[in-house]
Motif scaffolding. Structure first.
Motif, mmCIF file in Angstrom:
data_model
loop_
_atom_site.group_PDB
_atom_site.id
_atom_site.type_symbol
_atom_site.label_atom_id
_atom_site.label_comp_id
_atom_site.label_asym_id
_atom_site.label_seq_id
_atom_site.Cartn_x
_atom_site.Cartn_y
_atom_site.Cartn_z
ATOM 1 N N ARG A 24 0.831 -1.199 0.000
ATOM 2 C CA ARG A 24 0.000 0.000 0.000
ATOM 3 C C ARG A 24 0.869 1.255 0.000
ATOM 4 O O ARG A 24 2.078 1.203 0.213
ATOM 5 C CB ARG A 24 -0.941 -0.028 1.200
ATOM 6 N N LYS A 25 0.222 2.395 -0.214
ATOM 7 C CA LYS A 25 0.926 3.671 -0.292
ATOM 8 C C LYS A 25 1.658 3.977 1.016
ATOM 9 O O LYS A 25 1.235 3.530 2.093
ATOM 10 C CB LYS A 25 -0.060 4.799 -0.602
ATOM 11 N N PRO A 26 2.750 4.736 0.942
ATOM 12 C CA PRO A 26 3.461 5.131 2.162
ATOM 13 C C PRO A 26 2.517 5.770 3.169
ATOM 14 O O PRO A 26 1.668 6.600 2.818
ATOM 15 C CB PRO A 26 4.495 6.134 1.645
ATOM 16 N N GLY A 27 2.658 5.369 4.434
ATOM 17 C CA GLY A 27 1.806 5.891 5.490
ATOM 18 C C GLY A 27 0.579 5.044 5.752
ATOM 19 O O GLY A 27 -0.028 5.149 6.822
ATOM 20 N N GLU A 28 0.188 4.184 4.787
ATOM 21 C CA GLU A 28 -0.945 3.293 4.990
ATOM 22 C C GLU A 28 -0.472 1.986 5.631
ATOM 23 O O GLU A 28 0.706 1.631 5.553
ATOM 24 C CB GLU A 28 -1.650 3.009 3.655
ATOM 25 N N TRP A 29 -1.413 1.283 6.254
ATOM 26 C CA TRP A 29 -1.063 0.061 6.979
ATOM 27 C C TRP A 29 -1.122 -1.174 6.078
ATOM 28 O O TRP A 29 -2.053 -1.344 5.300
ATOM 29 C CB TRP A 29 -1.977 -0.127 8.183
ATOM 30 N N ASN A 30 -0.091 -2.001 6.191
ATOM 31 C CA ASN A 30 -0.012 -3.299 5.531
ATOM 32 C C ASN A 30 -0.157 -4.396 6.583
ATOM 33 O O ASN A 30 0.196 -4.199 7.752
ATOM 34 C CB ASN A 30 1.336 -3.483 4.836
#
Length: 264
Positions: free
Chosen positions: A181-187
Motif C-alpha cells: 500500500r501507499k506510504p503511510g498506509e497500513w499493511n
C-alpha cells in the motif's frame, strides 16, 4: 493401423480370458473345501470412518484482524513488555498512538518468548514522508525464529531487486505479486510457519516452510526456506531449537502494530 493376426497369440489371449472368468468361482470352491476358510471382510458402514475423540478445541475468532482467544499478544499498542533490545536490555523503540516505531540506532528488538511452528499476524507502515529509494526506503524486517527474514520495505512505486522487496523471503524468494500500500498506509502480514527439523547429530531433516499473505493476498506459497538469511553469500542451515521473533532497525522509522501469534 496394423492388426496382429498370429493365431497362437489369439489362442493364448482366449485362455487368459477364460481363467479370469472362472477365477472367482474357483476361489469360492477352494474356500468352501478348506478346513480354515478365509475370513469375509465386514461390510463397510459410515461409522467405520468416523472418529469422535479427541474433541476439537474451541477457539473464539477475533473480529477483523484482532487476535483469536488462544493467541499470544506480542504488541497491543500499549508497551514493549513482550520485547527486549540489544544485550537483553529494554526495547527502546517509541510507542505512540497504538503503534511502535523504529528508533534509528537503538537496534533490533526481540521477543522474550521463543517459538517453533506458528501462525503470526503483524501490521506495518512505511513512513508517509518518502525519502530514499530502493532498499533505503521504509526498510525493516521480520525475522522468523531470529534467523529467516520476511522483508518489510516500501515497495509502492519503488523498484528494487525482486527478492528484496516487501513480501520476499529476503535474498531467497520474491513475492508472487506486489500488493504494497501507499506510504503511510497500513499493511498486514499473515504468516504460517513450519520450523525446520534436525537430527540428533545436527543434520537437517526437513527445511523450514512459510506461507505469507500480504494484505490478504498470497505472496509466499509454502516456500521452502533455504537457510539462514544472508546479505552476502548463500543461505545454509545450522541446527537450532525454538527461536524468538525479531524486528529490524534498518534506520527507517517504520511503524508496527497489532502483533499476535498462535503456537501450532
Amino acid at each position: 493401423m496394423i492388426f496382429n493376426l498370429n493365431p497362437k497369440k489369439h489362442a493364448f489371449r482366449f485362455l487368459q480370458a477364460v481363467v479370469v472368468l472362472l477365477l472367482p468361482s474357483l476361489r469360492a470352491d477352494a474356500q468352501s473345501n478348506s478346513p480354515n476358510p478365509l475370513p469375509v471382510p465386514e461390510k463397510m458402514v459410515p461409522g467405520m470412518t468416523e472418529f469422535w475423540e479427541p474433541a476439537v478445541k474451541v477457539v473464539s475468532a477475533g473480529t477483523g484482524t484482532s487476535a483469536p482467544s488462544d493467541a499470544i499478544i506480542l504488541f497491543d499498542g500499549k508497551n514493549l513488555s513482550a520485547w527486549h533490545g540489544k544485550d537483553k536490555g529494554a526495547a527502546k523503540w517509541e510507542v505512540k498512538d497504538g503503534a511502535m516505531t523504529v528508533t534509528k540506532g537503538t537496534g533490533d528488538i526481540t521477543t522474550n518468548q521463543e517459538f517453533g511452528d506458528f501462525q503470526l499476524h503483524i501490521e506495518w507502515s512505511s513512513p508517509a514522508q518518502v525519502t530514499g529509494n530502493s532498499q533505503g526506503r521504509g526498510n525493516s524486517g521480520v525475522f522468523l525464529q531470529d534467523r529467516y527474514e520476511l522483508q518489510v520495505l516500501d515497495s509502492y512505486d519503488n523498484r528494487s531487486y525482486s527478492n528484496g522487496q516487501a513480501g520476499s523471503i529476503y535474498k531467497q524468494s520474491p513475492p508472487l505479486v506486489n500488493v504494497t500500500r501507499k506510504p503511510g498506509e497500513w499493511n498486514t502480514y499473515d504468516v504460517i510457519y513450519t520450523a525446520p527439523r534436525f537430527t540428533e547429530s545436527g543434520r537437517l531433516f526437513s527445511p523450514a516452510r512459510v506461507t505469507v499473505l500480504h494484505n490478504g493476498v498470497l505472496v509466499q506459497n509454502n516456500f521452502e526456506i533455504k537457510g539462514v538469511t544472508e546479505y552476502i553469500g548463500l543461505p545454509a542451515y545450522k541446527a537450532h531449537g525454538k527461536g524468538p521473533l525479531h524486528l529490524q532497525d534498518h534506520g527507517n522509522p517504520v511503524r508496527y502494530r497489532n502483533i499476535w501469534i498462535r503456537e501450532l
